[in-house]
Design a protein around this motif. Structure first.
Motif, PDB file in Angstrom:
ATOM      1  N   ASP A 251       0.827  -1.201   0.000  1.00  0.00           N
ATOM      2  CA  ASP A 251       0.000   0.000   0.000  1.00  0.00           C
ATOM      3  C   ASP A 251       0.863   1.254   0.000  1.00  0.00           C
ATOM      4  O   ASP A 251       1.967   1.277   0.555  1.00  0.00           O
ATOM      5  CB  ASP A 251      -0.928   0.012   1.221  1.00  0.00           C
ATOM      6  CG  ASP A 251      -1.930  -1.142   1.192  1.00  0.00           C
ATOM      7  OD1 ASP A 251      -2.137  -1.699   0.100  1.00  0.00           O
ATOM      8  OD2 ASP A 251      -2.484  -1.472   2.262  1.00  0.00           O
ATOM      9  N   ASN A 252       0.324   2.292  -0.654  1.00  0.00           N
ATOM     10  CA  ASN A 252       0.957   3.617  -0.719  1.00  0.00           C
ATOM     11  C   ASN A 252       2.281   3.615  -1.485  1.00  0.00           C
ATOM     12  O   ASN A 252       2.973   4.637  -1.486  1.00  0.00           O
ATOM     13  CB  ASN A 252       1.193   4.187   0.681  1.00  0.00           C
ATOM     14  CG  ASN A 252      -0.073   4.257   1.505  1.00  0.00           C
ATOM     15  OD1 ASN A 252      -1.137   4.612   0.994  1.00  0.00           O
ATOM     16  ND2 ASN A 252       0.023   3.915   2.786  1.00  0.00           N
ATOM     17  N   GLU A 253       2.638   2.496  -2.115  1.00  0.00           N
ATOM     18  CA  GLU A 253       3.875   2.428  -2.891  1.00  0.00           C
ATOM     19  C   GLU A 253       3.641   1.916  -4.306  1.00  0.00           C
ATOM     20  O   GLU A 253       4.542   2.007  -5.132  1.00  0.00           O
ATOM     21  CB  GLU A 253       4.901   1.541  -2.185  1.00  0.00           C
ATOM     22  CG  GLU A 253       5.352   2.076  -0.827  1.00  0.00           C
ATOM     23  CD  GLU A 253       6.420   1.213  -0.197  1.00  0.00           C
ATOM     24  OE1 GLU A 253       6.764   0.171  -0.796  1.00  0.00           O
ATOM     25  OE2 GLU A 253       6.911   1.574   0.888  1.00  0.00           O
ATOM     26  N   ASN A 254       2.477   1.339  -4.572  1.00  0.00           N
ATOM     27  CA  ASN A 254       2.128   0.826  -5.897  1.00  0.00           C
ATOM     28  C   ASN A 254       0.725   1.306  -6.235  1.00  0.00           C
ATOM     29  O   ASN A 254      -0.142   1.402  -5.350  1.00  0.00           O
ATOM     30  CB  ASN A 254       2.194  -0.703  -5.924  1.00  0.00           C
ATOM     31  CG  ASN A 254       3.555  -1.233  -5.493  1.00  0.00           C
ATOM     32  OD1 ASN A 254       4.478  -1.348  -6.278  1.00  0.00           O
ATOM     33  ND2 ASN A 254       3.683  -1.564  -4.213  1.00  0.00           N
ATOM     34  N   ILE A 255       0.490   1.574  -7.503  1.00  0.00           N
ATOM     35  CA  ILE A 255      -0.783   2.162  -7.938  1.00  0.00           C
ATOM     36  C   ILE A 255      -1.768   1.039  -8.279  1.00  0.00           C
ATOM     37  O   ILE A 255      -1.579   0.300  -9.248  1.00  0.00           O
ATOM     38  CB  ILE A 255      -0.573   3.069  -9.155  1.00  0.00           C
ATOM     39  CG1 ILE A 255       0.384   4.212  -8.803  1.00  0.00           C
ATOM     40  CG2 ILE A 255      -1.905   3.627  -9.641  1.00  0.00           C
ATOM     41  CD1 ILE A 255       0.684   5.143  -9.960  1.00  0.00           C
TER      42      ILE A 255
END
Length: 331
Positions: A251-255
């Motif tokens: 989470d919060n690192e890949n779209i």
């Protein structure tokens, strides 16, 4: 002349007794009182707590009033032009499935055979073993540029013959590494637009909360550094969560830009394929090589978690969507 006798009488001596000393103190007159009734002209003020502790009765009144307030309806918030023009990324209307693509996954048993022609494309595997088709639903309203590039890659068959080069057991698998076609890697088409959503915080709000989540691989990307330094570089590597649980480390690192609509059993089958796990001594040696700046350490790590069977994308394409709909597997 006769002597004159004078009789002098002296008061009797009081005995030195405790009660006598007390009697003498009582006979002494007390000092006169001061005219000022308050002998201390500057009295020290006693601080008063402005917030005294509530007693039991006040606590009961506060709790009853809070309970009554919770039953009242909340006032409606004023709608602004910004919220009306762009829906929240986590709302159902923003995460509607607007596009659909498919990928066929297969095994190629003869990929590692010594008689395989050098430079041959993996899409031309002579003895493929199909695993099945996976249909992805894409969130075109949420991340339009990421969805447009992924759809263009599938429509142009750029992912055809691409290896699934990493499988993390119980978490996700990764495909779409850039490089040479004869090694099962991707060559993106030159007409892809530059994806500026990779630096937009609004594109990272959906989470990897369930199996079948499709996201653009950023934190787990293992493209070569030489390829990344290319001014025309486009990140097309993607990952699919395999379950059984969520992957909060992503989470919060890949779209997140899509989800699996059909073929989740194929995703589960890929997740069960055994992978290469280095021994502990090899891991320690690799950590030391990376510490001293040896570039071969990163190259060696690309072989970790690689499937021991050749899993590849045998075909891909676009499916027409007549009307956008909500995904049943909405993350």
């Amino acid at each position: 002349m006769g002597s004159l006798a004078i009789a002098v009488s002296f008061p009797p001596q009081l005995p030195h007794h405790r009660c006598c000393r007390r009697r003498r103190r009582l006979l002494v007159s007390p000092p006169p009182l001061s005219k000022n009734p308050n002998p201390n002209p500057n009295p020290i003020p006693i601080p008063i707590n402005p917030h005294p502790l509530p007693n039991r009765r006040s606590l009961l009144l506060l709790s009853s009033s809070a309970a009554a307030a919770s039953l009242l309806p909340l006032p409606a918030a004023a709608d602004t032009d910004a919220s009306a023009s762009s829906p929240a990324p986590s709302s159902p209307s923003a995460a509607a499935v607007t596009e659909r693509v498919y990928m066929d996954f297969s095994l190629c048993p003869s990929y590692f055979r010594s008689d395989r022609p050098v430079g041959s494309d993996l899409a031309a595997c002579p003895d493929p073993e199909p695993l099945g088709r996976v249909v992805f639903g894409l969130y075109g309203k949420l991340v339009p540029q990421t969805v447009a590039n992924f759809k263009a890659m599938c429509a142009s068959a750029a992912y055809r013959g691409t290896l699934v080069h990493k499988v993390i057991r119980g978490q996700f698998f990764v495909a779409g590494r850039q490089g040479r076609r004869d090694k099962g890697e991707v060559r993106p088409p030159p007409n892809l637009a530059r994806n500026m959503e990779t630096v937009d915080s609004r594109a990272f709000q959906l989470k990897h909360s369930r199996p079948g989540t499709l996201s653009l691989c950023l934190s787990q990307n293992d493209d070569d550094e030489v390829i990344r330094l290319d001014p025309n570089y486009h990140n097309v590597e993607f990952l699919v969560t395999t379950g059984p649980g969520p992957c909060p480390q992503l989470d919060n690192e890949n779209i997140v830009f899509g989800t699996v609509l059909e073929g989740l059993d194929v995703v589960t089958t890929i997740a069960t394929i055994p992978t290469y796990k280095p021994a502990e001594r090899i891991r320690q040696f690799n950590d030391f090589a990376e510490f001293i700046g040896d570039e071969r350490a990163q190259v060696a790590r690309t072989m970790w978690d690689r499937p021991l069977k050749t899993v590849y994308i045998s075909d891909c394409g676009e499916l027409k969507v007549a009307k956008p709909s909500l995904s049943p597997n909405l993350p």
